[in-house]
Design an enzyme around this catalytic site. Sequence first.
Site, PDB file in Angstrom:
ATOM      1  N   LYS A   1       0.845  -1.179   0.000  1.00 46.06           N
ATOM      2  CA  LYS A   1       0.000   0.000   0.000  1.00 46.06           C
ATOM      3  C   LYS A   1       0.891   1.243   0.000  1.00 46.06           C
ATOM      4  O   LYS A   1       1.816   1.359   0.803  1.00 46.06           O
ATOM      5  CB  LYS A   1      -0.904   0.013   1.234  1.00 46.06           C
ATOM      6  CG  LYS A   1      -1.959  -1.080   1.249  1.00 46.06           C
ATOM      7  CD  LYS A   1      -3.046  -0.814   0.231  1.00 46.06           C
ATOM      8  CE  LYS A   1      -4.220  -1.769   0.394  1.00 46.06           C
ATOM      9  NZ  LYS A   1      -5.310  -1.471  -0.553  1.00 46.06           N
TER      10      LYS A   1
ATOM     11  N   LYS B   1     -14.038  -6.682  -6.390  1.00 45.22           N
ATOM     12  CA  LYS B   1     -14.306  -6.921  -4.972  1.00 45.22           C
ATOM     13  C   LYS B   1     -15.812  -7.085  -4.812  1.00 45.22           C
ATOM     14  O   LYS B   1     -16.587  -6.272  -5.330  1.00 45.22           O
ATOM     15  CB  LYS B   1     -13.781  -5.780  -4.112  1.00 45.22           C
ATOM     16  CG  LYS B   1     -12.257  -5.655  -4.113  1.00 45.22           C
ATOM     17  CD  LYS B   1     -11.784  -4.470  -3.310  1.00 45.22           C
ATOM     18  CE  LYS B   1     -10.264  -4.380  -3.311  1.00 45.22           C
ATOM     19  NZ  LYS B   1      -9.778  -3.136  -2.668  1.00 45.22           N
TER      20      LYS B   1
END
Length: 344
Positions: A154, A252
């Site tokens: 990230k 997702k």
Amino acid sequence: MGNCADLRLDVTRIDLALKSPFRISGYVMEKTPVLIATVRRGNAVGRGEAAGVYYLDDTADRGADILRKLALNMPADLTRDTLRTLLPPGGARNALDCALWELEAREAGKQVCELAGLPTPRRLLTTMTLGANDPDVMARGAIGFAGARAIKLKLTGEAAVDSDRVRAVRAARPDVWIGVDANQGYTPDTIEPLIGVLVDCGVSLLEQPFRRGREADLDGLKLPLPVAADESCLDLAELETLPGRFDVVNIKLDKCGGLTEGLLIARRAKQLGLQVMVGNMVGTSLSIAPAYVLGQLCDVVDLDGPIFIAEDPAPTVVYDDGHVTCAPEIWGPDAMIAEALPAQ
């Protein structure tokens, strides 16, 4: 699925404590609220878990409210297909869609993969995610993922420190596939210093570099590695806008509203020449199980959500040798279903 006149829906809202705060671009998370939808018909039960989509203000509380209102007046003809027109994409629809899949599997005595037209599921190579942190902390975290074969970093949109993060992780783990997730943190001007570092460090995927709504910033920008759309593609309709700008779509279930829509996106993406990735929000193994079914169609798998929570209720997915395995006991016709957790 049969007559839904006797279909009952219950909703539970709980908070999952994280092992430690998790940082991405613009957010620091210390807990994950989730909702669990449970449907019952006769002796058959189906469950689905969702966290919602934080950057759309699609919270577990809002999702729970949506489903509780629906439970007061359940449509007699409710199916997974009609649910796609009844509720918008998001956590509420995901939880109920996945619950309906499990209910259908238990009533039919068939595995979910079989109902979805997929072969017997295989274990999946998965990325393990490092939250944005000091470069040396992330390097230690990469070493801590001793069995990992793929790691996703990230980033925060700070090119200098992000570059140091990438270099540190690559130095610590020269053996693994690396992808980076910018979480909308960059612009075409600010990303330029980072690109050379990504190439030098052998990074294989750049996920969501620019903000949702700024997809045109990719036009004419020749990036030397594949680019994945996450926030830039929420559902099947938005998928059609990706070719020519993105190479990969990250599906997702919380974004698109369930396994039913996720499968449609994956199959259409392949027709469009896009690679397919499955990701997840932080959650328990119950939330991973439907995504594991979708993962059977995917080129990149990022299903590590349960590693971040303090306690994952048994039975749980297994992480071993860089892979994730979801046993039939977690979700589906052979699932071990415990009593519902207390509602909050």
